[in-house]
Design an enzyme around this catalytic site. Structure first.
Site, short mmCIF file in Angstrom:
data_model
loop_
_atom_site.label_atom_id
_atom_site.label_comp_id
_atom_site.label_asym_id
_atom_site.label_seq_id
_atom_site.Cartn_x
_atom_site.Cartn_y
_atom_site.Cartn_z
CD GLU A 76 -4.95 -13.03 8.09
OE1 GLU A 76 -5.42 -13.99 8.73
OE2 GLU A 76 -3.97 -13.14 7.30
NE ARG A 86 9.68 -15.89 9.82
CZ ARG A 86 10.38 -15.21 8.89
NH1 ARG A 86 11.66 -15.45 8.70
NH2 ARG A 86 9.78 -14.31 8.14
CB CYS A 139 0.25 -8.16 9.96
SG CYS A 139 1.18 -7.38 8.63
CG HIS A 160 -1.61 -10.97 5.87
ND1 HIS A 160 -1.87 -11.53 7.10
CD2 HIS A 160 -0.47 -10.25 6.01
CE1 HIS A 160 -0.92 -11.15 7.95
NE2 HIS A 160 -0.06 -10.37 7.32
N1 PCA Z 1 3.65 -7.91 6.83
C1 PCA Z 1 4.14 -8.25 8.15
C2 PCA Z 1 4.36 -6.95 8.86
C3 PCA Z 1 4.31 -5.90 7.81
C4 PCA Z 1 3.78 -6.57 6.62
O1 PCA Z 1 3.51 -6.03 5.55
C5 PCA Z 1 3.22 -9.22 8.89
O2 PCA Z 1 2.54 -10.02 8.23
O3 PCA Z 1 3.17 -9.21 10.12
#
Ligand code: PCA
Length: 186
Positions: A76, A86, A139, A160
């Site tokens: 990111e 959401r 996240c 991610h």
């Molecule tokens: N993904 C979520 C929160 C925890 C995770 O593994 C997110 O993208 O915010």
């Protein structure tokens, strides 16, 4: 030898597992590696992460989370000063349009070499892309608070990962090991 803190998240939204933690716990070949599973809870996830940083004094911190629907590993680029959920987190909290830090900047840029990470993972035959949005759920909140509080000299950021249905956990783990190596400049 540098200390590396690598985290994944526990399952959320009714899922049985979370590929971020499943991959993190399978990462091999990284010396000085500390791994941990964070709760999917606004606020508390960042508190747990801050506690781990205080405890282990890492040189590099990479938090990872699942981005369901993505098919590539995505470092990111940016975290924004917003929580807008959401769905409820695992403690039932669902902030809408909430500023994380009223005194903080609108956004922080990742401390990781995101382009070099994506290129190196791609070169290993594993799909990767730089992402321009970490969303506005837990996240992004963890990434924003991490970048706003990380001690001077510590390199930190967020990656991610796809669900295990879209990329094998072993490939995700390999990709994360590459991300660590590139971030350490090795
Ligand atoms: N993904 C979520 C929160 C925890 C995770 O593994 C997110 O993208 O915010």
């Amino acid at each position: 030898m540098p200390t590396v803190l690598l985290t994944g998240f526990e399952p959320f939204d009714g899922a049985a597992s979370n590929s971020s933690w499943e991959a993190v716990r399978r990462v091999t070949g990284v010396e000085g590696l500390v791994t941990a599973e964070l709760p999917v809870e606004f606020g508390r996830a960042s508190e747990v992460l801050a506690g781990l940083i205080a405890e282990h004094s890492p040189d590099l911190v990479i938090a990872t989370g699942l981005a369901d629907g993505r098919t590539a590993i995505t470092p990111e680029r940016v975290a924004i000063n917003l929580e807008d959920a959401r769905i409820p987190d695992n403690a039932g909290a669902q902030p809408r349009e909430r500023t994380i830090d009223p005194d903080g900047p609108a956004a922080y840029l990742s401390g990781l070499p995101v382009r070099a990470i994506a290129d190196a993972i791609t070169a290993a035959g594993i799909p990767a892309q730089v992402s321009l949005s970490a969303g506005a759920f837990v996240c992004n909140s963890v990434m924003y608070r991490l970048l706003g509080s990380v001690p001077e000299g510590v390199v930190a950021g967020f990656i991610h990962v796809p669900s295990a249905d879209d990329l094998s956990v072993d490939e995700i783990a390999t990709g994360l090991a590459i991300a660590v190596r590139v971030s350490l400049g090795a």
